[in-house]
Design an enzyme around this catalytic site. Sequence first.
Site, short mmCIF file in Angstrom:
data_model
loop_
_atom_site.label_atom_id
_atom_site.label_comp_id
_atom_site.label_asym_id
_atom_site.label_seq_id
_atom_site.Cartn_x
_atom_site.Cartn_y
_atom_site.Cartn_z
N TYR A 87 56.25 48.57 64.86
CA TYR A 87 57.15 49.54 65.42
C TYR A 87 58.48 48.75 65.99
O TYR A 87 59.64 49.05 65.61
CB TYR A 87 56.64 50.49 66.35
CG TYR A 87 57.64 51.55 67.10
CD1 TYR A 87 57.98 52.54 66.37
CD2 TYR A 87 58.31 51.32 68.15
CE1 TYR A 87 58.64 53.53 66.74
CE2 TYR A 87 59.18 52.23 68.71
CZ TYR A 87 59.29 53.49 68.12
OH TYR A 87 60.30 54.29 68.44
N LYS A 144 62.32 48.49 64.64
CA LYS A 144 63.34 49.09 65.59
C LYS A 144 64.48 47.92 66.02
O LYS A 144 65.49 48.09 66.18
CB LYS A 144 62.80 49.86 66.66
CG LYS A 144 61.96 51.07 66.24
CD LYS A 144 62.88 52.10 65.69
CE LYS A 144 62.12 53.41 65.64
NZ LYS A 144 63.30 54.52 65.18
N SER A 174 65.48 52.06 69.31
CA SER A 174 64.43 51.98 70.56
C SER A 174 64.58 50.94 71.80
O SER A 174 65.05 50.06 71.55
CB SER A 174 63.22 52.22 69.96
OG SER A 174 62.00 51.97 71.17
#
Length: 252
Positions: A157, A161, A144
Amino acid sequence: MTDLSGVTAVVTGGNSGIGRAMAVGIAKAGGAVSIWSRNADRNAEVVDELRALGATAMAVSCDVADEAAVADAMQQTVTELGPLGCFVANAGTVAPASQVVDTTLESWRAIVRTNLDGAFLCTREAARRFVEQGNGGSIIVVSSTSSRYGAAGLASYASSKTALLGLSRTLAVELARHRVRCNTLIPGWTRTGITTHLQEDDRFMAATTARTPVRRWADPDEYQEIAAFLADPKLTFHTGNEVVVDGGYTVF
C-alpha cells in the site's frame, strides 16, 4: 464559492469514503459526476444522493485495472455527460497487515494492480481525452500520508501510494502545455470503511490522535470543499502540487 457548472467529473472509487465525499463536493459546486467503481449497488446509492442535491450524476461499474473497461467507462461518461473536465483517481485498496518478509508476490501485485496500475490506466485515459478535447482540465490523484513515512505491515500500500506522487508530477509536467493541471491530494487519518479495523483498536486510535495536532481523525465529508477547489477550471496556474489534508500529522 467554487462554481463547477458545466464541468463533468469522474471519481473512481467514488461510492464510499473519501471518494464519495469528493463526488459530493464536486456535485454541490454544480459539477456533473460519473462514479466509477465495481459495486453497482453502492454506486446507485451515491448517484441517488448526488441527484438529490440537484446534480447530474451517473455510475459505471468499472475495474480500474482493466484497460478495456477503463476506456469503455470513459466513453460512456462523455457520451452521457459531455466533455471531461476533471478526473479524480481515487480508487484504492489495502491488504491485511503483513511484514515484508511474509508478503507474497501475489498479494503485493493485487494491491499494486488497483492502486498504481489502475491509477495509471485511468489518468492515461483522462490525459488522452483532455488532449483530444483541447480545452484543458484537471486531474486529481489521491495518495496517502503513508507516502511520507514507512507503513509497517503495509509495504504494498505504502509503495503504491508513494509511486503515485511520481505519476502525478509527471502528468503535471507533460500536460501543462495542454492546459491540463494535475495535483495530488494526501489525506491523513480518516474515518472510512477501509480503516474500520484501526478505529476499533483503542491503543492505535490514542497513538495516532495524540500524534495529530488537531487531536482527532478526519470525517470523510471534510474533503468535499478541497475536491471542488482542485477541480476548479479557473485555477490555471495551480499544478504539480501536493495538497496535504491531515490535521498537521506530517509536520508534527
